[in-house]
Design a protein around this motif. Structure first.
Motif, short mmCIF file in Angstrom:
data_model
loop_
_atom_site.label_atom_id
_atom_site.label_comp_id
_atom_site.label_asym_id
_atom_site.label_seq_id
_atom_site.Cartn_x
_atom_site.Cartn_y
_atom_site.Cartn_z
N GLU A 206 0.84 -1.20 0.00
CA GLU A 206 0.00 0.00 0.00
C GLU A 206 0.87 1.25 0.00
O GLU A 206 1.94 1.28 0.62
CB GLU A 206 -0.91 0.02 1.23
CG GLU A 206 -1.84 -1.17 1.32
CD GLU A 206 -2.59 -1.20 2.65
OE1 GLU A 206 -3.31 -0.22 2.93
OE2 GLU A 206 -2.45 -2.19 3.39
N VAL A 207 0.40 2.28 -0.68
CA VAL A 207 1.11 3.55 -0.77
C VAL A 207 0.17 4.67 -0.30
O VAL A 207 -0.94 4.80 -0.81
CB VAL A 207 1.60 3.84 -2.20
CG1 VAL A 207 2.36 5.16 -2.24
CG2 VAL A 207 2.47 2.70 -2.72
N PHE A 208 0.64 5.45 0.67
CA PHE A 208 -0.14 6.58 1.18
C PHE A 208 0.65 7.86 0.87
O PHE A 208 1.61 8.19 1.58
CB PHE A 208 -0.38 6.44 2.68
CG PHE A 208 -1.17 5.22 3.05
CD1 PHE A 208 -2.55 5.27 3.12
CD2 PHE A 208 -0.54 4.03 3.32
CE1 PHE A 208 -3.29 4.15 3.46
CE2 PHE A 208 -1.26 2.89 3.66
CZ PHE A 208 -2.64 2.95 3.73
N PRO A 209 0.30 8.57 -0.20
CA PRO A 209 1.06 9.77 -0.58
C PRO A 209 0.64 10.99 0.24
O PRO A 209 -0.49 11.07 0.73
CB PRO A 209 0.71 9.95 -2.05
CG PRO A 209 -0.67 9.39 -2.17
CD PRO A 209 -0.76 8.26 -1.18
N LYS A 210 1.57 11.93 0.36
CA LYS A 210 1.30 13.14 1.11
C LYS A 210 2.16 14.27 0.57
O LYS A 210 3.28 14.03 0.11
CB LYS A 210 1.58 12.92 2.60
CG LYS A 210 1.11 14.05 3.51
CD LYS A 210 1.31 13.69 4.97
CE LYS A 210 0.77 14.78 5.87
NZ LYS A 210 0.93 14.45 7.32
N SER A 211 1.65 15.47 0.66
CA SER A 211 2.41 16.65 0.24
C SER A 211 2.85 17.42 1.48
O SER A 211 2.02 17.78 2.32
CB SER A 211 1.54 17.55 -0.66
OG SER A 211 2.25 18.69 -1.07
N ILE A 212 4.16 17.65 1.60
CA ILE A 212 4.73 18.32 2.78
C ILE A 212 5.59 19.49 2.32
O ILE A 212 6.48 19.33 1.47
CB ILE A 212 5.57 17.34 3.63
CG1 ILE A 212 4.71 16.17 4.09
CG2 ILE A 212 6.18 18.05 4.82
CD1 ILE A 212 5.47 15.13 4.88
N SER A 213 5.36 20.63 2.88
CA SER A 213 6.08 21.84 2.51
C SER A 213 7.57 21.71 2.81
O SER A 213 7.99 20.94 3.68
CB SER A 213 5.50 23.04 3.26
OG SER A 213 6.29 24.19 3.08
N ALA A 214 8.40 22.49 2.12
CA ALA A 214 9.85 22.47 2.34
C ALA A 214 10.25 23.29 3.54
O ALA A 214 11.38 23.16 4.05
CB ALA A 214 10.57 22.99 1.10
N SER A 215 9.38 24.13 4.05
CA SER A 215 9.72 25.00 5.18
C SER A 215 9.74 24.20 6.48
O SER A 215 8.97 23.25 6.66
CB SER A 215 8.72 26.14 5.28
OG SER A 215 7.42 25.64 5.49
#
Length: 682
Positions: A206-215
């Motif tokens: 299973e793959v759970f993608p997420k977007s995380i800021s660079a800050s």
């Protein structure tokens, strides 16, 4: 006839119980704790486009460094693909993601990827069109998991989104890239001796993608740990530009990280690990049974019509019937043949029905002297029928192998690869039946017929693929076939297909000889009287295809959904398809026989091409449904994607039409030979 239909339906019905079973094809791969397992990246695809792209060629993909070693694989290595995988657009490469059996990684840094303005623009378009990535571990595709509403069932959907569209009240639509993935791999104790040694097998990915800021990231590039709300990483236009084209030299750097968790699944065994991908298909089994019931009702009605024709019309007309001819074919004047259409002994044996009294000739009996006259474009008909028998062999082989589980999801590209292999071997049947029919028509140049038969379907396929490949190549899509693959396809035709068709053609023409017709054609063709509306070719062909189409209609919805909505290509309920396919074959046979009989009763002896077109006419209805499906169900946009959809859809319908058209022709040919063989010729 009724008993044979019942037995066939019973045998085919038993095959429906194989729809959840598959033969893995290879033994399971077991791993010991700490052993490195390669993660393979393949391609990205979308419901809104027919264009696929290799994952490693995307602007944001981390370039492999070669530092990961997993057995004989190292990151950056390309995996050898079979022909089926290449044709479906696969481009598989070993990635830098480090997976060690049983070892969790809470957070690990992969790379920082800098992309320019053009890369930002392309990535935003991919996110806008909802492209999904396909990753592979131990031959299992990474999946997005869902739970049913009542939390009782878990569903897997192959692939995961590479990003998401974020709605902001101030900035409008923004595009966030998924730069962090949580990988959950489920394992089970290995069977046999490997399990006793503590080894494990992988049963879920299973793959759970997420977007995380660079800050706010640490020095090692990892995001802050703990219960922290992470802002998404937005692909923004530089602040000093109003449009991406204003700053061609602008760039942004995207950090990529991942987490790995191993979890034991005691209930799911390795041999059943693909079942979770087909939970939705299992839930729809009632609909498949409805499709079979619908098909049986239609076939039953047609069977009743055919039974009336045989028992009342034909048998009643043949009773006490005598047709006198001035000339009769001498016994033994033609070479005795055998095969699919029967031997001359069978035909002469069926001609024992006779009587002393003569009666007026009407209907189909009136055209006895012209019914076996060679049709127009007989050379083309021979090639078409030969190619159709080749497709019948290949399609029957694919359905049978899939229904019993030999073709299964673990064999990537197997459906296409095995289908091509069966089709190539079927060249023997193509040459045989084409040449026998060619000689039956009194034609001589059988070598030319062999080349024509061997080139008909490959020429159509290659020409279409070559032209479409130019459009795809311009888009830099992985769907574009490499030049070496095109050369390989030509080599398969030249060195395998053509010789096999030649061998079959030589045997069919020289050894088996022509089919023997019970009545010799007259020297002068009979004039065909004006035809009624229901016997004219165009309306008959259009309406005759509706019954076979209705037999397929419900199952077609699942096929289309698998091909164009799910984009998984995992249509493996071939147990149901085998039953529907058998009923379809019976339906096409009955429709063709009824249409041919009505045409002969109207004193129209041009039944050769008519029977083929009646058999293939359901392809027109399928293509019409394909057009309807495109405008009502799909979200495909763009000229190239639309062109690919309709071109390949039309090509598939043409191949299907060739297959079922041949079934209709062969059924009508057997029918016509039998009814005229049952007439006493003096």
């Amino acid at each position: 006839m009724h008993a044979e239909v019942r037995y066939s339906a019973l045998i085919c019905a038993l095959l429906t119980f194989t729809n959840a079973f598959y033969v893995p094809g290879v033994t399971s791969k077991s791993y010991k704790d700490g052993e490195t397992i390669p993660l393979l990246v393949n391609k990205v695809y979308s419901e809104e486009s027919e264009l696929q792209f290799a994952y490693t060629e995307l602007p944001f993909a981390c370039p492999p460094t070669g530092r990961v070693k997993a057995g004989r694989f190292s990151s950056g290595a390309s995996i050898s693909l079979n022909l089926g995988e290449v044709l479906r657009g696969d481009r598989i490469t070993v990635s830098d993601y480090q997976l060690a059996m049983g070892q969790d990684e809470e957070a690990k840094f992969l790379c920082s990827r800098t992309i320019d303005a053009a890369g930002i623009q392309k990535t935003r378009l991919l996110i806008q069109y909802e492209y999904s990535a396909e990753w592979i571990v131990d031959n299992l595709p990474g999946a997005t998991s869902f739970m049913s509403t009542d939390k009782s069932k878990k569903y897997y959907a192959a692939g995961f989104k590479i990003g998401e569209v974020v709605k902001d009240m101030n900035a409008g639509l923004q595009f966030a890239i998924h730069n962090h993935v949580t990988l959950v791999l489920r394992w089970h104790r290995a069977p046999g001796r490997d399990g006793e040694k503590g080894k494990k097998v992988i049963v879920g990915f299973e793959v759970f993608p997420k977007s995380i800021s660079a800050s706010g990231r640490k020095e090692d590039g990892l995001p802050p740990s703990g219960e922290v709300t992470h802002a998404p990483f937005i692909l923004t236009v530089p602040s000093n530009a109003t449009d991406m084209r204003d700053t061609p030299d602008a760039s942004i750097t995207i950090p990529f990280t991942y987490s790995v968790y191993w979890r034991e699944d005691e209930k799911l065994e390795w041999k059943n690990r693909w079942n979770i991908y087909f939970v939705a298909s299992d839930d729809s089994s009632n609909v498949h049974w409805l499709a079979i019931l619908n098909s049986l009702v239609i076939a039953g009605l047609l069977t009743a019509v055919v039974a009336v024709i045989f028992t009342r019309a034909i048998r009643g007309e043949l009773k006490g019937d005598t047709i006198k001819l001035k000339q009769r074919r001498p016994s033994g004047s033609a070479k005795t043949g055998s095969g699919l259409l029967g031997s001359v002994e069978d035909i002469e044996g069926a001609a024992e029905t006779s009587a002393d009294d003569e009666e007026d000739l009407t209907g189909w009996k009136l055209v006895h002297g012209d019914v076996f006259r060679a049709p127009a474009y007989a050379t083309l008909l021979s090639a078409v029928v030969g190619s159709g028998t080749q497709l019948i062999f290949a399609m029957a082989g694919i359905i049978i192998l899939s229904a019993v589980g030999i073709l299964n999801p673990s064999f990537r590209g197997g459906y296409v690869s095995v289908g091509i292999g069966l089709w190539l071997f079927g060249g023997l049947f193509a040459g045989y039946f084409s040449s026998r029919l060619y000689r039956t028509f009194g034609l001589q140049d059988w070598q030319q017929n062999v080349v024509r038969t061997a080139s008909l379907v490959p020429g159509l396929l290659f020409a279409t693929i070559f032209v479409l490949n130019l459009f795809v190549w311009i888009q830099a899509s992985s769907t574009a076939l490499p030049f070496t693959t095109l050369v390989a396809l030509v080599a398969l035709w030249l060195f395998i297909q053509l010789p096999l068709v030649y061998i079959g053609g030589w045997y069919g023409y020289s050894q088996a000889g022509a089919y023997i017709h019970p009545i010799k054609a007259n020297a002068v063709p009979r004039q065909v009287p004006p035809q009624s509306y229901y016997t004219r070719s165009v309306p008959v062909v259009l309406f005759a295809g509706f019954a076979p189409f209705m037999v397929l209609f419900i199952e077609l919805m699942f096929v289309f959904k698998s091909l164009w909505l799910d984009k998984s290509g995992y249509y493996y309920v071939f147990g149901f398809m085998s039953v529907v396919g058998a009923i379809l074959g019976v339906t096409v046979v009955e429709v063709a026989v009824v249409a041919t009989y009505l045409q002969l009763c109207a004193e129209n002896y041009h039944w050769w091409w008519h029977s083929f077109l009646v058999g293939s006419s359901s392809a027109l209805w399928i293509f019409s449904y394909l057009v309807y499906y495109f405008y009502t169900k799909l979200h495909i946009t763009g000229f190239v994607s639309s062109l690919l959809f309709f071109a390949y859809g039309a090509l598939a319908c043409a191949i299907y039409g060739l297959l079922v058209g041949t079934v209709g022709f062969l059924a009508s040919y057997v029918f016509v030979r039998r009814i005229y063989a049952a007439v006493k010729v003096d």
